[in-house]
Motif scaffolding. Structure first.
Motif, PDB file in Angstrom:
ATOM      1  N   SER A   6     -14.486  -5.245  37.015  1.00 27.68           N
ATOM      2  CA  SER A   6     -13.701  -3.690  36.761  1.00 27.68           C
ATOM      3  C   SER A   6     -12.442  -3.403  37.968  1.00 27.68           C
ATOM      4  O   SER A   6     -12.248  -2.889  37.689  1.00 27.68           O
ATOM      5  CB  SER A   6     -14.720  -3.400  37.160  1.00 27.68           C
ATOM      6  OG  SER A   6     -15.405  -3.068  38.142  1.00 27.68           O
ATOM      7  N   TYR A  15      -3.852  11.521  29.249  1.00 29.04           N
ATOM      8  CA  TYR A  15      -2.966   9.770  30.146  1.00 29.04           C
ATOM      9  C   TYR A  15      -2.111  10.847  30.736  1.00 29.04           C
ATOM     10  O   TYR A  15      -1.835  10.074  31.959  1.00 29.04           O
ATOM     11  CB  TYR A  15      -3.058   8.977  29.416  1.00 29.04           C
ATOM     12  CG  TYR A  15      -4.024   8.970  28.216  1.00 29.04           C
ATOM     13  CD1 TYR A  15      -5.129   8.979  28.622  1.00 29.04           C
ATOM     14  CD2 TYR A  15      -3.379   8.300  27.427  1.00 29.04           C
ATOM     15  CE1 TYR A  15      -6.512   8.054  28.093  1.00 29.04           C
ATOM     16  CE2 TYR A  15      -3.982   7.429  25.720  1.00 29.04           C
ATOM     17  CZ  TYR A  15      -5.701   7.862  26.524  1.00 29.04           C
ATOM     18  OH  TYR A  15      -6.947   6.713  24.956  1.00 29.04           O
ATOM     19  N   ARG A  41      -8.305   3.192  28.534  1.00 26.28           N
ATOM     20  CA  ARG A  41      -9.556   2.188  28.604  1.00 26.28           C
ATOM     21  C   ARG A  41      -8.266   0.561  28.893  1.00 26.28           C
ATOM     22  O   ARG A  41      -7.061   0.926  27.899  1.00 26.28           O
ATOM     23  CB  ARG A  41      -9.910   2.225  27.093  1.00 26.28           C
ATOM     24  CG  ARG A  41     -11.435   3.288  27.238  1.00 26.28           C
ATOM     25  CD  ARG A  41     -12.410   2.677  25.982  1.00 26.28           C
ATOM     26  NE  ARG A  41     -11.403   2.789  24.584  1.00 26.28           N
ATOM     27  CZ  ARG A  41     -11.328   2.785  23.821  1.00 26.28           C
ATOM     28  NH1 ARG A  41     -10.604   4.167  23.561  1.00 26.28           N
ATOM     29  NH2 ARG A  41     -10.516   2.229  23.068  1.00 26.28           N
ATOM     30  N   PRO A  42      -9.165   0.072  29.271  1.00 25.27           N
ATOM     31  CA  PRO A  42      -7.880  -1.369  29.631  1.00 25.27           C
ATOM     32  C   PRO A  42      -6.959  -2.013  28.453  1.00 25.27           C
ATOM     33  O   PRO A  42      -6.121  -2.347  28.525  1.00 25.27           O
ATOM     34  CB  PRO A  42      -8.482  -1.825  30.283  1.00 25.27           C
ATOM     35  CG  PRO A  42      -9.800  -1.663  31.184  1.00 25.27           C
ATOM     36  CD  PRO A  42      -9.633  -0.600  30.118  1.00 25.27           C
ATOM     37  N   GLU A  43      -8.285  -1.820  26.976  1.00 26.31           N
ATOM     38  CA  GLU A  43      -7.879  -2.520  26.047  1.00 26.31           C
ATOM     39  C   GLU A  43      -6.887  -1.331  25.429  1.00 26.31           C
ATOM     40  O   GLU A  43      -6.199  -2.412  24.886  1.00 26.31           O
ATOM     41  CB  GLU A  43      -8.786  -3.033  25.539  1.00 26.31           C
ATOM     42  CG  GLU A  43      -9.801  -1.590  24.640  1.00 26.31           C
ATOM     43  CD  GLU A  43     -11.259  -0.874  25.201  1.00 26.31           C
ATOM     44  OE1 GLU A  43     -11.322  -0.549  25.165  1.00 26.31           O
ATOM     45  OE2 GLU A  43     -11.146  -1.376  26.414  1.00 26.31           O
ATOM     46  N   ARG A 103      -7.213  11.215  32.787  1.00 26.51           N
ATOM     47  CA  ARG A 103      -7.593  10.707  31.921  1.00 26.51           C
ATOM     48  C   ARG A 103      -7.165   9.285  31.995  1.00 26.51           C
ATOM     49  O   ARG A 103      -5.609   9.299  32.268  1.00 26.51           O
ATOM     50  CB  ARG A 103      -8.151  10.848  30.287  1.00 26.51           C
ATOM     51  CG  ARG A 103      -9.014   9.824  29.780  1.00 26.51           C
ATOM     52  CD  ARG A 103      -9.334  10.029  28.576  1.00 26.51           C
ATOM     53  NE  ARG A 103     -10.459  10.916  27.752  1.00 26.51           N
ATOM     54  CZ  ARG A 103      -9.794  11.387  26.898  1.00 26.51           C
ATOM     55  NH1 ARG A 103      -9.688  11.137  26.155  1.00 26.51           N
ATOM     56  NH2 ARG A 103     -10.978  12.931  27.214  1.00 26.51           N
ATOM     57  N   SER A 118     -11.539  -8.657  26.664  1.00 27.99           N
ATOM     58  CA  SER A 118     -12.088  -7.837  27.539  1.00 27.99           C
ATOM     59  C   SER A 118     -12.130  -8.858  28.964  1.00 27.99           C
ATOM     60  O   SER A 118     -12.310  -9.934  28.726  1.00 27.99           O
ATOM     61  CB  SER A 118     -13.081  -7.487  26.541  1.00 27.99           C
ATOM     62  OG  SER A 118     -13.174  -8.967  25.649  1.00 27.99           O
TER      63      SER A 118
END
Length: 145
Positions: free
Chosen positions: A113, A41, A49-51, A46, A85
Motif C-alpha cells: 500500500s 480530487y 484509487r490507484p488504478e 478525496r 493492482s
C-alpha cells in the motif's frame, strides 16, 4: 512528502488541469468517474484509487508521476503509476502476491500500500520502471518542482 499513501498531490492535478484547459466534466468523462469525484480530487478531499491515476493523468495530459509528490520512489509508486493492482504487479515482476514483496539481488522490495515504513527504497527502481514501461521523467519528485 505528501501525506497520501502513494503521493497523490491535488495541487499538481489543479495545475495540470489549468494547463490543459480541461473542464471537470471532460475529465470525469475520460476517467469514468462522476464530476463530483473529480471535484473532490481537485479539492484534495478525496484521493483517486490507484488504478484511476493513469486515466486521470491522461485526461490532463501528464504522466501519473506528474500528479504525485514523493521523496523517494518505491515500487508501490511504480505500481500506482502503471495503474496495476498488487496481483498484476506481482505477476509482472514474477513474485508471490501473497507476500506482496520480493527479494532480488539481496534487496527487499515491497509492492504493498505504500502507507507503512516497511516499504524499502529500491536500488533497482530503474530496472522495474523499464519492465513496467514507465520510462518518462525522473525517478524522484519533490514538492515545489
Amino acid at each position: 512528502m505528501s501525506t497520501f499513501p502513494y503521493g497523490f498531490d491535488a495541487g499538481k492535478l489543479r495545475a495540470a488541469r489549468t494547463a490543459a484547459g480541461a473542464s471537470v466534466a471532460r475529465i470525469a468523462r475520460e476517467v469514468g468517474v462522476s464530476e463530483r469525484a473529480v471535484s473532490l480530487y481537485l479539492a484534495g478531499s478525496r484521493v483517486p484509487r490507484p488504478e484511476l491515476l493513469p486515466r486521470l493523468a491522461r485526461a490532463v495530459g501528464v504522466s501519473p508521476a506528474d500528479l504525485c509528490t514523493v521523496e523517494q520512489e518505491r515500487l508501490v509508486h511504480l505500481r500506482v503509476f502503471a495503474g496495476r493492482s498488487r496481483a498484476e504487479m506481482a505477476r509482472a515482476l514474477g513474485i508471490a502476491e501473497e507476500t506482496g514483496s520480493a527479494h532480488k539481488n539481496g534487496q527487499h522490495f515491497d509492492i504493498g500500500s505504500g502507507g507503512g515504513k516497511r516499504s524499502q527504497p529500491s536500488r533497482n527502481v530503474h530496472e522495474f520502471r523499464q519492465h513496467l514501461g514507465l520510462l518518462e521523467g525522473p525517478s524522484t519528485r519533490t514538492r515545489g518542482r
